[in-house]
Design a protein around this motif. Structure first.
Motif, PDB file in Angstrom:
ATOM      1  N   ASN A  47       0.671  -1.295   0.184  1.00 37.40           N
ATOM      2  CA  ASN A  47       0.123   0.026  -0.217  1.00 37.40           C
ATOM      3  C   ASN A  47       0.869   1.306   0.144  1.00 37.40           C
ATOM      4  N   THR A  48       2.190   1.087   0.044  1.00 36.70           N
ATOM      5  CA  THR A  48       3.028   2.323  -0.015  1.00 36.70           C
ATOM      6  C   THR A  48       4.276   2.333  -1.039  1.00 36.70           C
ATOM      7  N   TRP A  53     -11.040   6.559 -10.079  1.00 38.04           N
ATOM      8  CA  TRP A  53     -10.759   7.007  -8.700  1.00 38.04           C
ATOM      9  C   TRP A  53     -12.149   7.762  -8.108  1.00 38.04           C
ATOM     10  N   ILE A  99      -4.650   2.404  -2.901  1.00 35.59           N
ATOM     11  CA  ILE A  99      -3.539   3.566  -2.392  1.00 35.59           C
ATOM     12  C   ILE A  99      -4.446   4.854  -1.924  1.00 35.59           C
ATOM     13  N   ALA A 100      -3.978   5.022  -0.927  1.00 42.63           N
ATOM     14  CA  ALA A 100      -4.788   6.049  -0.254  1.00 42.63           C
ATOM     15  C   ALA A 100      -4.459   7.433  -1.033  1.00 42.63           C
ATOM     16  N   ASP A 101      -3.189   7.934  -1.354  1.00 45.04           N
ATOM     17  CA  ASP A 101      -2.647   9.104  -1.889  1.00 45.04           C
ATOM     18  C   ASP A 101      -2.773   8.874  -3.290  1.00 45.04           C
ATOM     19  N   PRO A 102      -3.565   9.757  -4.097  1.00 46.50           N
ATOM     20  CA  PRO A 102      -3.451   9.993  -5.597  1.00 46.50           C
ATOM     21  C   PRO A 102      -2.208  10.095  -5.937  1.00 46.50           C
ATOM     22  N   ALA A 103      -1.440  10.995  -5.475  1.00 43.75           N
ATOM     23  CA  ALA A 103      -0.065  11.199  -6.023  1.00 43.75           C
ATOM     24  C   ALA A 103       0.761   9.746  -6.115  1.00 43.75           C
ATOM     25  N   HIS A 104       0.473   8.774  -5.350  1.00 39.99           N
ATOM     26  CA  HIS A 104       1.208   7.399  -5.473  1.00 39.99           C
ATOM     27  C   HIS A 104       0.296   6.446  -6.456  1.00 39.99           C
ATOM     28  N   ARG A 105      -0.338   6.988  -7.057  1.00 39.61           N
ATOM     29  CA  ARG A 105      -1.407   5.756  -7.841  1.00 39.61           C
ATOM     30  C   ARG A 105      -0.822   5.814  -9.159  1.00 39.61           C
ATOM     31  N   ASP A 148     -14.166   6.313  -5.107  1.00 36.79           N
ATOM     32  CA  ASP A 148     -14.325   7.219  -3.794  1.00 36.79           C
ATOM     33  C   ASP A 148     -15.833   7.414  -3.454  1.00 36.79           C
TER      34      ASP A 148
END
Ligand SMILES: *Cc1c(COP(=O)(O)O)cnc(C)c1O
Length: 403
Positions: A115-116, A284, A300-306, A288
Motif C-alpha cells: 500500500n505504500t 478513482w 492506495i490512499a494518496d492519489p500522487a502514489h497511484r 471514492d
C-alpha cells in the motif's frame, strides 16, 4: 438475461485493448527479411523507441514478454555473485527479484508492502550502508501492476546521488510506458525495460530494454549474458539479423510501427499521459463515491502514489470476485483479478480486483466499464454509495474543458 453479446472488452492490465489499425498493419504477407521495407523501417523504430522513453541512448528488442525483458536486463547487468538491491512494492517487484536470484545474482529486497511506495530515505540508507559498493544495480518498478503503486523515480535517483553510490538505476516500465510520464534521460535512469502489450498497444511478444551509454560500458563483459540475451549486438548490429539474434519478429514490428506513430506523431506523448491521467481520475472518483456507502476502497490512499494505467481496489465480503464474474458474463467486460493481495483460495481472495485503463482506451470505454460495475453492484446487492457514475463523468467533463 445476459447483455454480453457485442464487442467484448478485456479491461485487465495486459494484454491491453489493441487498435484495429495495429492489427490491420500486421495483416500482410511475409516480408523479405534481408532487404526492403522491414529493414528500412527498423532504424526508425529504434529511434522512435528512444523517443517514447525520452532517451537519447540505446534500445534493444527481444522476442519475449515482460518476463523475458526482466531476464534480458538481469543477464546483461550482472555477473554471477554480483549484488542487486530490489525495491518491492507488489508482486512485480518481487518477481523481478526472484528472477535475478534464480539467475545467480545475490539479491537484497527492501519490501515496502502492498500500500505504500518505495521510500527514498530507506534506499539512501541501504546504499550508505554498502560502503564497499558491492551493489551493482537498484531495481524498481515504475508502476507495480499488482498494487497500482506509482514509484517516484526521480526521488530514487536523488537518493542514489545523495548516497554517492555508483550503482545503476534499472526501472521496470512495463505498465507505465505510454501511460504515465517517464523521462529516461532527465530522470537519470540507466536501464529500463518494457513490453509491447500494455501502453504500447501491440500484441504480447516483444520485450524491450533501453540502455544508457554508462550502462553499456559498466555492463560490458557481464558473465550471465548468453549470446541470445546479450544486448551488445542487438544494439550495435553489423547485420540486420543481429538486432534480433535471428529472424526478426516481422509482424509485431509492423504493428509497433503503427502504434508508435499513433502515440508519438498523432496524439502526442503529453496528450497520451493526460488522457491516462483523466481516465484514472474518473475511476478513482467512482470508487471514492461508491466507498461512501459500502465496503469499497482504492488500494492506495494518496492519489500522487497511484499509477494512471491500472487501479487496484477492494470490495469486501467477496464482492470483487462476484462483481468480476457478473461483469464478464452479463456485460462483456472482463476486469482484472487481484494479484498478490491475498492467496488464491484464501477467504479474502475474492475481495480484490483491478480495473485497467491502459493503452488504447478513451472516455466511453472507461465510463462504460464503471457504469457496468455500478449495474453489477445493483444486481448483486453489493452496498455502495450513490452517484459514482456522475462523479466519474464530472472528472471527464472537467478534463476536457481544461485541455
Ligand atoms: C505485465 C508486467 C510484467 C510482466 O510482463 P509479461 O509480459 O506478463 O511477462 C512485469 N512487470 C510489470 C510492471 C508488468 O505490468
Amino acid at each position: 438475461m445476459s447483455l454480453a453479446h457485442g464487442r467484448p472488452y478485456l479491461a485487465i492490465p495486459g494484454p491491453s485493448s489493441m487498435p484495429d489499425r495495429v492489427l490491420a498493419a500486421m495483416h500482410r504477407a511475409a516480408p523479405n527479411i534481408y532487404e526492403g521495407d522491414i529493414v528500412d523501417m527498423t532504424a526508425g523504430l529504434l529511434a522512435d523507441l528512444r523517443r517514447v522513453a525520452l532517451s537519447t541512448s540505446h534500445a534493444a528488442i527481444y522476442i519475449s514478454n515482460g518476463h523475458g525483458a526482466w531476464e534480458a536486463a538481469i543477464a546483461n547487468m550482472f555477473s554471477r555473485g554480483d549484488k542487486a538491491l530490489v525495491l518491492a512494492t507488489g508482486r512485480f517487484g518481487i518477481g523481478w527479484a526472484t528472477h535475478a536470484r534464480a539467475m545467480g545474482v545475490e539479491v537484497e529486497v527492501i519490501d515496502f508492502g502492498l500500500n505504500t511506495p518505495a521510500d527514498p530515505a530507506r534506499l539512501e540508507a541501504a546504499l550508505r550502508a554498502d560502503t564497499g559498493h558491492s551493489i551493482k544495480a537498484v531495481l524498481v518498478t515504475h508502476i507495480d501492476t499488482a498494487t497500482s503503486i506509482l514509484n517516484d523515480i526521480p526521488a530514487m535517483r536523488a537518493a542514489m546521488d545523495a548516497a554517492g553510490h555508483p550503482a545503476l538505476l534499472a526501472v521496470d516500465c512495463i505498465a507505465s510506458l505510454g501511460c504515465n510520464e517517464f523521462r529516461m534521460d532527465d530522470w537519470g535512469v540507466d536501464v529500463m525495460v518494457s513490453a509491447s502489450q500494455k501502453g504500447l498497444m501491440v500484441p504480447p511478444g516483444l520485450g524491450f530494454v533501453w540502455v544508457s551509454d554508462k550502462a553499456v560500458a559498466a555492463c560490458r563483459g557481464s558473465d550471465l549474458a548468453t549470446p541470445y540475451w546479450n544486448w551488445e549486438k542487438r544494439i550495435f548490429a553489423d547485420y540486420y539479423y543481429e538486432h534480433f539474434a535471428g529472424t526478426a519478429p516481422t509482424h509485431h514490428l509492423f504493428g509497433l510501427r503503427e502504434s508508435l506513430t499513433m502515440i508519438l506523431d498523432e496524439e502526442g506523448l503529453p496528450q497520451v499521459w493526460a488522457r491516462h491521467k483523466a481516465l484514472a481520475g474518473a475511476v478513482w472518483a467512482a470508487f471514492d463515491t461508491w466507498g461512501l456507502g459500502g465496503d469499497l476502497a482504492l488500494n492506495i490512499a494518496d492519489p500522487a502514489h497511484r499509477g494512471h494505467s491500472v487501479t487496484a481496489a477492494k470490495i469486501g465480503n467477496g464482492g470483487a470476485g462476484r462483481l468480476r464474474q457478473w461483469c464478464e458474463t452479463q456485460a462483456g467486460v472482463t476486469l482484472g483479478i487481484g494479484l498478490g493481495m491475498a492467496e488464491p483460495g484464501s477467504p479474502s481472495y475474492g475481495d480484490y480486483l483491478r480495473v485497467a485503463h491502459m493503452g488504447h482506451v478513451n472516455a466511453h470505454m472507461t465510463l462504460g466499464v464503471l457504469a457496468v460495475m455500478e449495474a453489477g453492484m445493483q444486481a448483486l446487492a453489493i452496498p455502495h454509495g450513490p452517484g459514482g457514475i456522475a462523479a466519474a463523468a464530472s472528472v471527464v467533463a472537467q478534463a476536457c474543458k481544461s485541455a
